[in-house]
Write an enzyme that holds these catalytic residues in place. Sequence first.
Site, PDB file in Angstrom:
ATOM      1  N   CYS A 187     -19.510   1.292   8.602  1.00 17.02           N
ATOM      2  CA  CYS A 187     -18.729   0.696   9.683  1.00 17.02           C
ATOM      3  C   CYS A 187     -17.545   1.631   9.857  1.00 17.02           C
ATOM      4  O   CYS A 187     -16.717   1.760   8.944  1.00 17.02           O
ATOM      5  CB  CYS A 187     -18.283  -0.715   9.285  1.00 17.02           C
ATOM      6  SG  CYS A 187     -17.107  -1.445  10.440  1.00 17.02           S
TER       7      CYS A 187
ATOM      8  N   CYS B 150       0.334   0.531  10.333  1.00 19.51           N
ATOM      9  CA  CYS B 150      -0.131  -0.519   9.423  1.00 19.51           C
ATOM     10  C   CYS B 150       0.984  -1.382   8.818  1.00 19.51           C
ATOM     11  O   CYS B 150       1.900  -0.868   8.161  1.00 19.51           O
ATOM     12  CB  CYS B 150      -0.950   0.099   8.294  1.00 19.51           C
ATOM     13  SG  CYS B 150      -1.686  -1.197   7.253  1.00 19.51           S
TER      14      CYS B 150
ATOM     15  N   CYS C 190     -16.201  -9.805   5.783  1.00 15.30           N
ATOM     16  CA  CYS C 190     -15.622  -8.497   5.445  1.00 15.30           C
ATOM     17  C   CYS C 190     -14.372  -8.681   4.597  1.00 15.30           C
ATOM     18  O   CYS C 190     -13.431  -9.370   5.004  1.00 15.30           O
ATOM     19  CB  CYS C 190     -15.292  -7.748   6.728  1.00 15.30           C
ATOM     20  SG  CYS C 190     -14.597  -6.117   6.411  1.00 15.30           S
TER      21      CYS C 190
ATOM     22  N   CYS D   2       0.195   5.129   6.909  1.00 19.31           N
ATOM     23  CA  CYS D   2      -0.453   4.942   8.213  1.00 19.31           C
ATOM     24  C   CYS D   2       0.541   4.277   9.179  1.00 19.31           C
ATOM     25  O   CYS D   2       1.012   3.154   8.913  1.00 19.31           O
ATOM     26  CB  CYS D   2      -1.711   4.091   8.061  1.00 19.31           C
ATOM     27  SG  CYS D   2      -2.777   4.658   6.703  1.00 19.31           S
TER      28      CYS D   2
ATOM     29  N   CYS E 123     -19.379  -7.009   3.775  1.00 18.36           N
ATOM     30  CA  CYS E 123     -18.722  -5.756   4.158  1.00 18.36           C
ATOM     31  C   CYS E 123     -17.441  -5.665   3.349  1.00 18.36           C
ATOM     32  O   CYS E 123     -16.820  -6.691   3.047  1.00 18.36           O
ATOM     33  CB  CYS E 123     -18.409  -5.780   5.657  1.00 18.36           C
ATOM     34  SG  CYS E 123     -17.486  -4.327   6.221  1.00 18.36           S
TER      35      CYS E 123
ATOM     36  N   CYS F 227       0.841  -1.207   0.000  1.00 20.75           N
ATOM     37  CA  CYS F 227       0.000   0.000   0.000  1.00 20.75           C
ATOM     38  C   CYS F 227       0.878   1.261   0.000  1.00 20.75           C
ATOM     39  O   CYS F 227       1.859   1.350   0.743  1.00 20.75           O
ATOM     40  CB  CYS F 227      -0.915  -0.011   1.215  1.00 20.75           C
ATOM     41  SG  CYS F 227      -2.037   1.404   1.233  1.00 20.75           S
TER      42      CYS F 227
ATOM     43  N   ARG G  51     -17.801  -2.783  18.055  1.00 22.16           N
ATOM     44  CA  ARG G  51     -17.009  -3.999  17.829  1.00 22.16           C
ATOM     45  C   ARG G  51     -15.704  -3.972  18.612  1.00 22.16           C
ATOM     46  O   ARG G  51     -14.910  -3.045  18.484  1.00 22.16           O
ATOM     47  CB  ARG G  51     -16.701  -4.207  16.345  1.00 22.16           C
ATOM     48  CG  ARG G  51     -15.922  -5.518  16.113  1.00 22.16           C
ATOM     49  CD  ARG G  51     -15.750  -5.875  14.652  1.00 22.16           C
ATOM     50  NE  ARG G  51     -17.027  -5.974  13.994  1.00 22.16           N
ATOM     51  CZ  ARG G  51     -17.336  -5.323  12.868  1.00 22.16           C
ATOM     52  NH1 ARG G  51     -16.435  -4.574  12.287  1.00 22.16           N
ATOM     53  NH2 ARG G  51     -18.515  -5.457  12.322  1.00 22.16           N
TER      54      ARG G  51
END
Length: 344
Positions: A190, A62, A99, A59, A130, A55, A262
């Site tokens: 979400c 991550c 998901c 972040c 999701c 990616c 969650r």
Amino acid sequence: MSAVIRHDWSREELLALFDLPFPELLFRAAGVHREHFDPTQVQVSTLLSVKTGGCPEDCAYCPQAQRYDTGVNAQKLMDTDAVVERARAAKHAGASRFCMGAAWRSPKDRDIPKVAAMIAEVKALGLETCATLGMLEDHQAKALKDAGLDYYNHNLDTAPDYYDSIIHTRQYQDRLDTLEHVRNAGLKTCCGGIVGMGETREHRAGLLLALANLPAHPDSVPINRLVQVAGTPLHGSAELDPFEFVRMIAVARIAMPRSMVRLSAGRESMSDELQALCFAAGANSIFYGEKLLTTGNPDTERDQALFARLGIRPMEVAVDAEDHDHPGTVHLDIAPQCGCAASA
Ligand code: SAM
Ligand code: DTB
Ligand code: SF4
């Protein structure tokens, strides 16, 4: 306490909740929880990384950001058949929502038909669907909705005034814009964040404030405890006090009474007792299955034993199943729900 749905919380009010004596906060959150949910039921989702690593974003938490050396092997978008096989296994194992996550900044238009095909086939199994694919444009959100997508996950991640310490390759406003596109398409949202990233209690209250003051409360609010991965800038961060994590769950429950809260990433390293406190504080959803996207989650046997010990049952969810061998109203006892003879 009457659980009025509010969109006008102030940070001071949320901080005052955080500051309550722990038993008082738990009592209030449990009261709000009971007004809207059966506290013995917990919704069960399973995650699959359909496109892993590589990616371009930065972040700081991550493991899938290309720029950090985390040992994650980048993989291209999975074939639909392989995804459907994993979704079927998740359903057998007791999940009601599946998901699909992709390590994208945002999907390209040419990716959308491929993801749409996955969504349509997973939905046909009688699972809620999701996806979390990064930033979305209006037309992309609509295409996913048309394919049968139920929920889109896109997190605010942290408070607006802590965001610059964590992410630099896109802005808070970009996230708010994506959430607007998702709502406009008629998808359920979400949206939550991560704690344990070195933020203060004021920042945690600021994240919940941003979530609770969205035009509509997110349908699901994932509260992730940072999974520290070697190679990421946040590896080595100070551990958050577990009671502070429970407070975060409790204030989320009070501020967003009708949302599914969650207990998300970070469960693998939590004791059963801490998880039980989170359920008592109003958490009513988990990720189930031995992997999140790239990191670990508790073994299914451990979760089954925990639910049994606590007298918690997986929430029954009505879905529009087109697969008549696998009925849509799932009977969830963390056992195969599809009624067929195949094993998990
Ligand atoms: N790339 C897309 C995006 O960022 O929206 C979708 C996938 S991304 C991995 C989804 C969410 O996972 C992030 O927003 C973050 O909240 C959470 N996450 C990622 N790494 C994490 C970690 N190490 N610990 C806890 N949560 C994490
Ligand atoms: C969310 O809030 N947490 C999930 C889901 N949405 C996509 C992701 C957690 C990822 C944890 C790190 C990993 O496994 O790579
Ligand atoms: Fe990329 Fe999403 Fe990870 Fe950020 S959280 S680096 S956007 S996969």
